[in-house]
Design an enzyme around this catalytic site. Structure first.
Site, PDB file in Angstrom:
ATOM      1  N   GLY A  10     -40.293  23.032  -6.479  1.00  8.67           N
ATOM      2  CA  GLY A  10     -41.385  22.125  -6.103  1.00  8.67           C
ATOM      3  C   GLY A  10     -41.576  22.096  -4.596  1.00  8.67           C
ATOM      4  CB  ALA A  11     -40.865  24.584  -1.998  1.00 11.28           C
ATOM      5  NE  ARG A  36     -49.691  23.108  -6.483  1.00 13.83           N
ATOM      6  CZ  ARG A  36     -49.820  21.851  -6.038  1.00 13.83           C
ATOM      7  NH1 ARG A  36     -51.009  21.398  -5.702  1.00 13.83           N
ATOM      8  NH2 ARG A  36     -48.765  21.074  -5.939  1.00 13.83           N
ATOM      9  CB  SER A 141     -37.401   8.316  -9.388  1.00  9.74           C
ATOM     10  OG  SER A 141     -38.315   7.257  -9.239  1.00  9.74           O
ATOM     11  CE1 TYR A 154     -41.364  10.737 -12.711  1.00 11.25           C
ATOM     12  CE2 TYR A 154     -41.174   8.433 -12.073  1.00 11.25           C
ATOM     13  CZ  TYR A 154     -41.081   9.780 -11.757  1.00 11.25           C
ATOM     14  OH  TYR A 154     -40.691  10.165 -10.483  1.00 11.25           O
ATOM     15  N   GLY A 185     -38.080   5.229  -3.676  1.00 14.10           N
ATOM     16  CA  GLY A 185     -39.153   4.365  -4.158  1.00 14.10           C
ATOM     17  C   GLY A 185     -40.479   5.041  -3.843  1.00 14.10           C
ATOM     18  CD  GLU A 190     -50.618  17.766  -3.434  1.00 20.28           C
ATOM     19  OE1 GLU A 190     -50.511  18.355  -4.525  1.00 20.28           O
ATOM     20  OE2 GLU A 190     -50.865  18.360  -2.374  1.00 20.28           O
TER      21      GLU A 190
END
Ligand code: NDP
Ligand code: 8X3
Length: 253
Positions: A10-11, A36, A141, A154, A185, A190
């Protein structure tokens, strides 16, 4: 390659991109993985120009088990000496109660946040063990520590990351491979645009009226965790905006 190698999933955005910049500035070499690839290539060019840091870009969807196996096993030999894995690729998809939930949203979160993290870890661990050590940083998270309304799946995936982080710590202590969970938090990236399926107006509202965290805050924490001496392992860090006490309590001006 003489510098340490960090593999970041996820860079292409947010926390992963910020971590890549931070660590490149500190002399690490980087394996940048995400779907991407144009973004990865742009980032790699920037890291080389600004910091002289070499990168290897990998077009990777962490949900595709066979691809994960193939792409990591086919890394050039010099890139296989991975010192650090940052399991960061992840997402929330949707925000609804269970009775209204979209099952496709659930699948994508479970497949990415839990199964994808496991596929990548399973493939990289033997390389680390062969190298005689390493460090895995799992980006969990606050949603892995508590549950909030409509966050159900999630939160469940991030609770799973929390459990896997603890399991890794226990099982990898013998090698020794360090293991750390970072539990942020609200960070403006994005993330909320993805959660709300591209609705940028709705995403913007999440961060209105208070000073949210920025990706660089988490990148600095990653840098701190990695800079501890060999005998120090930070098991977990929970990092919140000052204005956010728990997931659902944000003091807005
Ligand atoms: P972003 O949406 O900005 O970045 C998410 C990254 O994950 C992107 O680089 C994306 O790359 C990658 N990704 C998503 N799905 C896949 C996939 N199937 N395969 C490979 N890469 C994938 O969000 P953040 O930077 O905020 O999120 C990073 C991590 O931080 C996530 O695990 C998130 O749960 C966690 N987190 C975020 C918080 C926040 O408030 N922002 C707070 C707490 C935790 P691409 O689309 O190019 O594949
Ligand atoms: C992202 C933070 O509170 O939106 O993991 O779930 S939260």
């Amino acid at each position: 390659m003489s510098s340490k190698i960090v593999f970041i999933t996820g860079a292409s955005s947010g926390l992963g991109e910020a971590a890549a910049k931070q660590l490149a500035s500190e002399g690490y070499s980087l394996i940048l993985a995400a779907r991407r690839t144009e973004r990865l290539q742009q980032l790699a060019d920037e890291l080389l120009q600004r910091y002289g840091a070499p990168s290897y870009c990998m077009e990777l969807d962490v949900r595709h088990r066979d691809k994960v196996q193939q792409l990591i096993s086919q890394l050039p030999e010099k890139w296989k000496k991975i010192d650090i894995l940052i399991n960061n690729a992840g997402l929330a998809s949707g925000l609804s109660s269970i009775e209204n939930g979209d099952i496709d949203d659930w699948d994508v979160m479970i497949d990415t946040n839990i199964k994808g993290l496991l596929y990548v870890t399973r493939q990289i661990l033997p390389l680390m063990i062969e190298n005689g050590g390493g460090h895995i940083i799992n980006i969990s998270s606050i949603a892995g520590k508590e549950v909030y309304a409509n966050g159900n799946v999630y939160c469940a995936t991030k609770h799973a990351v929390d459990a896997l982080n603890k399991a890794m710590r226990i099982e990898l202590v013998k090698y020794p491979i360090k293991v750390t969970a970072i539990n942020p938090g609200a960070v403006e990236t994005e993330f909320s645009i993805v959660r709300f399926h591209g609705d940028e107006e709705r995403a913007k509202k999440v961060y209105e009226g208070f000073d949210n965290l920025v990706a660089g805050d988490i990148a600095e924490a990653i840098s701190f965790v990695l800079s501890r001496p060999a005998h120090v392992n930070i098991n977990e860090l929970t990092i919140m905006p000052t204005a956010q006490a728990v997931a659902g309590v944000i003091h807005r001006k």
